[in-house]
Motif scaffolding. Structure first.
Motif, short mmCIF file in Angstrom:
data_model
loop_
_atom_site.label_atom_id
_atom_site.label_comp_id
_atom_site.label_asym_id
_atom_site.label_seq_id
_atom_site.Cartn_x
_atom_site.Cartn_y
_atom_site.Cartn_z
N ALA B 248 0.85 -1.20 0.00
CA ALA B 248 0.00 0.00 0.00
C ALA B 248 0.88 1.24 0.00
CB ALA B 248 -0.90 0.01 1.23
N VAL B 249 0.38 2.29 -0.63
CA VAL B 249 1.10 3.56 -0.63
C VAL B 249 0.14 4.66 -0.16
CG1 VAL B 249 2.36 5.28 -1.99
CG2 VAL B 249 2.54 2.85 -2.59
N PHE B 250 0.63 5.47 0.77
CA PHE B 250 -0.13 6.64 1.20
C PHE B 250 0.54 7.86 0.60
CE2 PHE B 250 -0.72 9.83 4.84
CZ PHE B 250 -1.92 10.31 4.33
N ALA B 257 -0.69 11.11 -5.51
CA ALA B 257 -1.38 9.82 -5.65
C ALA B 257 -1.54 9.46 -7.12
CB ALA B 257 -2.74 9.87 -4.96
N LEU B 258 -1.84 10.46 -7.95
CA LEU B 258 -1.97 10.19 -9.39
C LEU B 258 -0.63 9.76 -9.97
CD1 LEU B 258 -4.34 13.14 -10.40
CD2 LEU B 258 -4.92 10.71 -10.29
N GLY B 259 0.45 10.35 -9.49
CA GLY B 259 1.78 9.93 -9.91
C GLY B 259 2.05 8.48 -9.53
N VAL B 260 1.63 8.11 -8.33
CA VAL B 260 1.81 6.73 -7.87
C VAL B 260 0.96 5.78 -8.72
CG1 VAL B 260 1.38 5.13 -5.95
CG2 VAL B 260 2.42 7.37 -5.51
N LEU B 261 -0.25 6.20 -9.04
CA LEU B 261 -1.13 5.39 -9.90
C LEU B 261 -0.45 5.12 -11.25
CD1 LEU B 261 -3.75 4.73 -8.53
CD2 LEU B 261 -4.88 6.55 -9.81
N GLU B 262 0.17 6.15 -11.80
CA GLU B 262 0.85 6.01 -13.08
C GLU B 262 2.08 5.11 -12.93
OE1 GLU B 262 0.22 6.46 -16.07
OE2 GLU B 262 2.11 6.63 -17.16
N ALA B 276 -2.60 -1.05 -2.95
CA ALA B 276 -3.61 -0.09 -2.46
C ALA B 276 -3.00 1.30 -2.49
CB ALA B 276 -4.05 -0.46 -1.05
N VAL B 277 -3.80 2.29 -2.92
CA VAL B 277 -3.31 3.67 -2.94
C VAL B 277 -4.29 4.57 -2.19
CG1 VAL B 277 -2.72 5.66 -4.39
CG2 VAL B 277 -2.15 3.34 -5.15
N MET B 278 -3.76 5.29 -1.22
CA MET B 278 -4.59 6.20 -0.43
C MET B 278 -4.05 7.61 -0.66
SD MET B 278 -6.90 6.83 2.03
CE MET B 278 -7.24 5.30 2.90
N SER B 336 -9.66 2.58 -4.76
CA SER B 336 -8.21 2.38 -4.85
C SER B 336 -7.60 1.66 -3.65
CB SER B 336 -7.50 3.73 -5.05
OG SER B 336 -7.62 4.50 -3.88
N THR B 337 -8.44 1.32 -2.66
CA THR B 337 -7.91 0.60 -1.50
C THR B 337 -8.70 -0.67 -1.25
OG1 THR B 337 -9.32 2.06 -0.16
CG2 THR B 337 -6.96 2.57 -0.23
#
Lengths: 343, 343
Positions: B248-250, B257-262, B276-278, B336-337
């Motif tokens: 998971a990334v917070f 978060a959008l950068g992490v999604l990419e 999981a992305v929060m 996303s989680t």
DNA sequence: CTGAAAGCGCTTACAG
DNA sequence: CTGAAAGCGCTTACAG
């Protein structure tokens, strides 16, 4: 110069007279300090200046000129992904000319009331960023010769009121031409509602590009939704699940493109390999999507800047050459578009 | 009431006298119409009112009261995904109280110049939405007793100037507690820069939640970037490619978060099944991401509303009970989680 | 460098 | 319902 009499707001009633007494000089001298004349001794001037500040005296021309250096920008609401860019353009352009911007919405005050506020404030004029302007508001603006500029109206306004928009038709046409150039021949569109001038223009740009390429228009792969995510998601799912699914989708706004992206994700379609997605707007989110969206860029900030320039020029009695100005869009290519899969 | 003399701006010089002549009545009568006295005949009143409008006469108390019903909202810049929501909150709350909002940035005018503009306009006060307030601006505000409210400052301001922010620490802690509750034990964070008060508070909230759960802090899965997409994408790639990748990334903001999604997309990781992305912020884009982001919601609009209320109450001489107000965040759960993959 | 005096634009109590 | 006249707060040309 303004003189304060016995009005309701007599905060400054006899103020200079009081200051003269307090400073132990004549009223004449105080008046000279206020008017920044030179024939006042340095010490006297300093003492009087201090008292002016202390008593909260506001030189009337400061207030007058401050007021006449204001414009009002009225929005239907302060939401939506591009509103801020328009605000920024207006505030920046106004700032360059040392003009303040009063920002408001039509939720608490009608356009008519904003026109009154404009007169009461002594503001230079109004920039109106709403979709529809009522007949009698239009008439009033023209009759009272109030400086007004409309930004991107939904419907065509009176020719007497200058308006500024973007080249929706040719922007959309260019976007679809790009998809055609990549080799796509089955191109869907998630369009806006047809009652919106901008929405209609984009749809017709799409149709024009197809027609020029000798491709027939297929209503089965064209959706018509509000410029928002949820409806576009639904329309995207419907189109992509259809009998002859497209290899590319052109969305009429970023919100709609994001909905299509989510539809593709839900159906397990990889973008751009299995589905190309082209957007219209290029707001902040386009570059932050996954993958980053290719889009037709609307020059929102420039729209605000130009509206301000035109307004201030109208306010000075120099009407624009044309009542209607359309700014060019620009194609921005990112990762959401590529050639269609083979076979 | 204001009387126009021979100043530079003598647009209204002798105006009522001219109107009296034009209307064929005495100056007294015109003055009575202006002051809305009753002892004027209906026809005379109508004729004079028409001439007043035609000559563009502005009743001075209209202008005075219009000016004193203004506040100024100054931003560092009008960009970023949440600025518009703050503007909306300010404009809405001001609108309810019939107060106009002048919106500006510090790019053309310093805070000092805005303070002067506030006095010149006779505005009620300033809402300042910038990260850092210089020492001498703070001193000036306190000394001249100018009504000012700071919104979400980067650093702790003078106790004499009221400020409003959100509960960054407990919001972040709650977010991580939620991930822990889902079963995650290896939780990364893409944090903001530590010089930002808000960024530091969110990082410490993350650490507090881990500590309470008996999980050690591992710098290898904590990045520190600006609150933006590109750096977060790089940090996300680095963390996800590490030796012991997280489940998971917070992220400390929506853009991050959008950068992490990419980053996840580029590495072929499915969200939320494999990661999981929060997020933190919950701006418009959070709900439009693919998949829609679970996030800690900052009440941006309420921040603006509250700032306006506090400012107007300070301007009326009623200082707030506390110089510092923190509004609560709220956990918003979307797609996303979910629980970590087994094994 | 200062202020007494005349004047300006507007307001208002009062006479008709 | 109207206006002549007195008055207010400020400005300014001018005398000292």
């Amino acid at each position: 110069m303004t003189v304060q009499g016995k009005g309701q707001l007599d905060a400054q009633y006899g103020l200079l007279t009081s200051i003269a007494q307090e400073a132990g000089v004549s009223l004449s001298t105080v008046s000279k300090v206020v008017h920044r004349r030179r024939d006042v001794g340095a010490k006297t001037r300093t003492r009087v200046e201090e008292l002016l500040v202390q008593y909260g005296y506001v030189r009337s021309w400061d207030r007058e000129s401050a007021a006449s250096r204001q414009i009002i920008a009225v929005f239907r609401d302060l939401s939506g992904p591009y509103t801020l860019e328009v605000v920024r353009g207006i505030v920046d352009a106004a700032g360059e000319l040392d003009v303040d911007v009063v920002t408001g919405t039509t939720s608490r005050r009608s356009i008519g009331q904003w026109l009154e506020e404009c007169v009461a404030l002594g503001a230079a004029g109004l920039i109106i960023v709403i979709s529809m302007l009522a007949e009698d508001d239009q008439r009033r603006i023209v009759e009272q010769r109030l400086p007004v500029v409309l930004v991107d109206p939904l419907s065509a306004p009176s020719a007497d009121i200058p308006s500024i928009g973007v080249t929706n038709w040719s922007g959309a046409r260019e976007a679809v031409q790009h998809l055609l150039g990549l080799g796509h021949t089955r191109i869907a569109m998630v369009a806006g509602r047809s009652h919106s001038l901008a929405g209609a223009a984009r749809l017709h740009g799409y149709r024009a590009a197809l027609e020029e390429a000798g491709i027939g228009y297929d209503p089965a792969i064209v959706g018509s939704t509000d410029f928002d995510y949820d409806e576009a998601l639904a329309a995207g799912l419907r189109i992509l699940r259809g009998e002859r699914p497209p290899t590319a989708v052109f969305a009429a706004s970023d919100a709609q493109a994001l909905g299509v992206l989510e539809a593709a994700r839900q159906l397990g379609l990889r973008v751009p390999d299995e589905l190309a997605v082209m957007s219209f707007d290029d707001t902040l989110v386009a570059a932050m999507a996954s993958p980053p969206l290719s889009a037709v860029r609307q020059p929102f900030e420039e729209l605000g800047r130009e509206a301000t320039r035109v307004l201030l020029s109208v306010a000075e009695g120099r009407p624009p050459a044309s009542p209607r100005i359309e700014l060019a869009t620009e194609l921005v290519l990112r990762a959401s578009t590529s050639a269609p899969p083979r076979g």
